[in-house]
Design an enzyme around this catalytic site. Structure first.
Site, short mmCIF file in Angstrom:
data_model
loop_
_atom_site.label_atom_id
_atom_site.label_comp_id
_atom_site.label_asym_id
_atom_site.label_seq_id
_atom_site.Cartn_x
_atom_site.Cartn_y
_atom_site.Cartn_z
N GLU A 51 9.35 18.34 -24.58
CA GLU A 51 8.74 18.68 -23.29
C GLU A 51 9.32 19.98 -22.72
OE1 GLU A 51 6.23 17.28 -21.85
OE2 GLU A 51 6.09 15.20 -22.51
N HIS A 56 -0.78 11.19 -27.93
CA HIS A 56 -1.12 9.84 -27.48
C HIS A 56 -1.87 9.07 -28.55
CE1 HIS A 56 -0.76 10.71 -22.86
NE2 HIS A 56 0.40 10.60 -23.46
N HIS A 103 -0.50 16.39 -25.78
CA HIS A 103 -0.56 14.97 -25.45
C HIS A 103 -1.81 14.27 -26.00
CE1 HIS A 103 2.72 16.11 -22.86
NE2 HIS A 103 2.84 14.90 -22.39
N ARG A 163 0.81 -1.22 0.00
CA ARG A 163 0.00 0.00 0.00
C ARG A 163 0.84 1.27 0.00
NH1 ARG A 163 -3.15 -3.22 3.70
NH2 ARG A 163 -5.00 -4.03 2.62
N LYS A 191 3.10 11.39 -11.11
CA LYS A 191 2.26 10.54 -11.94
C LYS A 191 3.03 9.27 -12.29
CE LYS A 191 -0.94 13.65 -14.30
NZ LYS A 191 -1.39 14.14 -15.63
N LYS A 197 7.00 23.19 -13.81
CA LYS A 197 6.14 22.07 -13.47
C LYS A 197 5.85 22.02 -11.98
CE LYS A 197 5.13 17.25 -14.19
NZ LYS A 197 5.44 16.00 -14.92
N HIS A 207 7.67 8.87 -27.41
CA HIS A 207 6.66 9.68 -26.73
C HIS A 207 6.87 11.18 -26.96
CE1 HIS A 207 3.93 11.26 -23.74
NE2 HIS A 207 4.93 11.85 -23.12
N GLU A 255 -4.75 16.93 -10.40
CA GLU A 255 -5.37 17.36 -11.66
C GLU A 255 -6.89 17.48 -11.52
OE1 GLU A 255 -5.21 15.63 -16.09
OE2 GLU A 255 -3.23 15.92 -15.22
N ARG A 311 -3.31 21.64 -13.67
CA ARG A 311 -2.30 20.65 -14.04
C ARG A 311 -2.55 20.09 -15.44
NH1 ARG A 311 0.63 15.96 -10.38
NH2 ARG A 311 1.89 15.15 -12.09
N ASN A 360 -0.55 18.77 -20.17
CA ASN A 360 -0.86 17.80 -21.22
C ASN A 360 -0.91 18.43 -22.61
OD1 ASN A 360 -1.20 15.47 -19.51
ND2 ASN A 360 -3.12 16.38 -18.82
#
Length: 369
Positions: free
Chosen positions: A185, A253, A249, A121, A143, A227, A267, A237, A242, A246
């Site tokens: 980026e 993606h 993206h 956990r 993330k 960032k 990527h 987010e 936030r 993206n």
């Protein structure tokens, strides 16, 4: 050394940026390490380039490195390798207060961070990013995720690292294409909210790509600062702030999915093309000056990077790419928010984009018009 605090409530940590940090991993991490044996997850390419350096530093500081070496590439962000890493960490006797080291690019950082998030956990981890993309983006902010057949990063967790050590010297071992993927980026931070930094990139991007150490360290620090400020205000987010990270993206993606998350499109290359498309679509809808939109493509083209969708040679139409977008994790009540631009440094979240119009726009881009 640049030291940038990331003041996440309950999980503050530092991002340290300096040449030679990988040779000092042992002393930098020592205050956080509770046991002599230290688990490190990496991939085969990074292990060959930096395993001896990192291992020697840990040994010199009184630790014993234990290695889990995975195949390199995006395909490693999978259920199979997540299970393998968690089983290995359990066999290593990792406890909740122990730290796992993630030595590699975004794939290793994401996979290791997710394994740390779910192990007992939640145990702790340290990011040792070795690519430009991971140094300026994926290692900061918490993330973590794996890919599934349904899409990229759809299974994961928010799990902040305890420390990030970014060594620009690691970039010297990368192919130029990998540096370019990370540079996308970097430019993103200027495009989404800092016109002056975008202009700096236009003036200094070539030097950064060619190995200028000062330019690389400055770009990494400026990107991390940007960032960190966003993540501090919207860790999970939930406010829309936030989501600005993206930019590019959603388009990117979809392109990654269409190319099978393969080396055909890295990527960062997908993000670069995605930002070109986001800027052009913003101009198409009257939000942004067309000349400013073209600055994005022109800049990538000057650096020898892919700047036109037609260059991918996809045998597909715009509607098929939009279908990939419908699996995006940002979908909300059947609506897909898009990051668009009102100008350089003026990104915003739009929730009323006509996906049919996006498909028509993409048809034109796929045909080079």
């Amino acid at each position: 050394m640049a030291v940038i605090p990331v003041n996440i409530a309950g999980h503050p940590y530092e991002v340290r940026i300096a040449a030679g940090l990988l040779a000092r991993v042992g002393e930098e991490c020592a205050p956080l390490l509770r046991k002599r044996r230290v688990p490190i997850v990496t991939d085969a390419r990074v292990h060959a380039a930096w395993g001896q350096t990192v291992g020697a530093s840990l040994v010199a500081a009184g630790f014993e490195p234990a290695w889990k070496v995975l195949p390199a590439g995006e395909q490693t962000k999978s259920w199979e390798h997540l299970a393998g890493v968690t089983d290995w960490l359990l066999a290593e006797g990792v406890e909740r207060k122990d730290h796992v080291l993630a030595l590699g690019g975004g794939v290793i950082g994401d996979l290791t961070g997710f394994a740390a998030a779910i192990l007992k956990r939640g145990c702790r981890f340290i990011q040792l990013p070795t690519t430009l993309l991971s140094q300026v983006d994926s290692s900061v902010g918490g993330k973590t995720a794996i890919n599934t057949p349904a899409g990229k990063n759809l299974v994961g967790a928010f799990h902040q690292p305890s420390l990030v050590l970014a060594d620009p010297l690691a970039l010297d071992t990368l192919p130029r294409r990998e540096v370019g993927a990370g540079y996308a980026e970097v430019l993103k931070y200027g495009l989404l909210g800092d016109e002056a930094f975008f202009a700096w990139c236009e003036d200094n991007g070539a030097a950064l790509m060619d190995g200028d150490g000062a330019a690389r360290e400055y770009a990494i620090a400026r990107s991390v600062e940007a960032k960190a400020r966003i993540v501090e205000q919207d860790e999970f987010e939930t406010t829309g702030l936030r989501a600005l990270l993206n930019l590019g993206h959603t388009f990117g993606h979809a392109l990654e999915a269409e190319t099978g998350y393969s080396d055909r499109l890295l990527h960062g290359e997908g993000v670069a093309l995605g930002m070109v498309l986001a800027a052009r679509y913003s101009a198409r809808t009257g939000l942004m000056d067309a000349g400013d939109a073209e600055r994005v493509a022109v800049h990538f083209r000057k650096l020898g990077m892919m700047a036109e969708l037609v260059e991918l040679g996809l045998n597909v139409d715009g509607q098929a790419l939009v279908a990939h977008m419908l699996h995006d994790k940002k979908m909300d009540a059947g609506t897909l928010p898009f990051l668009l631009l009102r100008g350089i440094g003026q990104a915003f979240l739009s929730k009323d984009v006509d996906l049919g119009d996006v498909a028509t726009f993409l048809d034109g881009q796929l045909q080079g018009r």
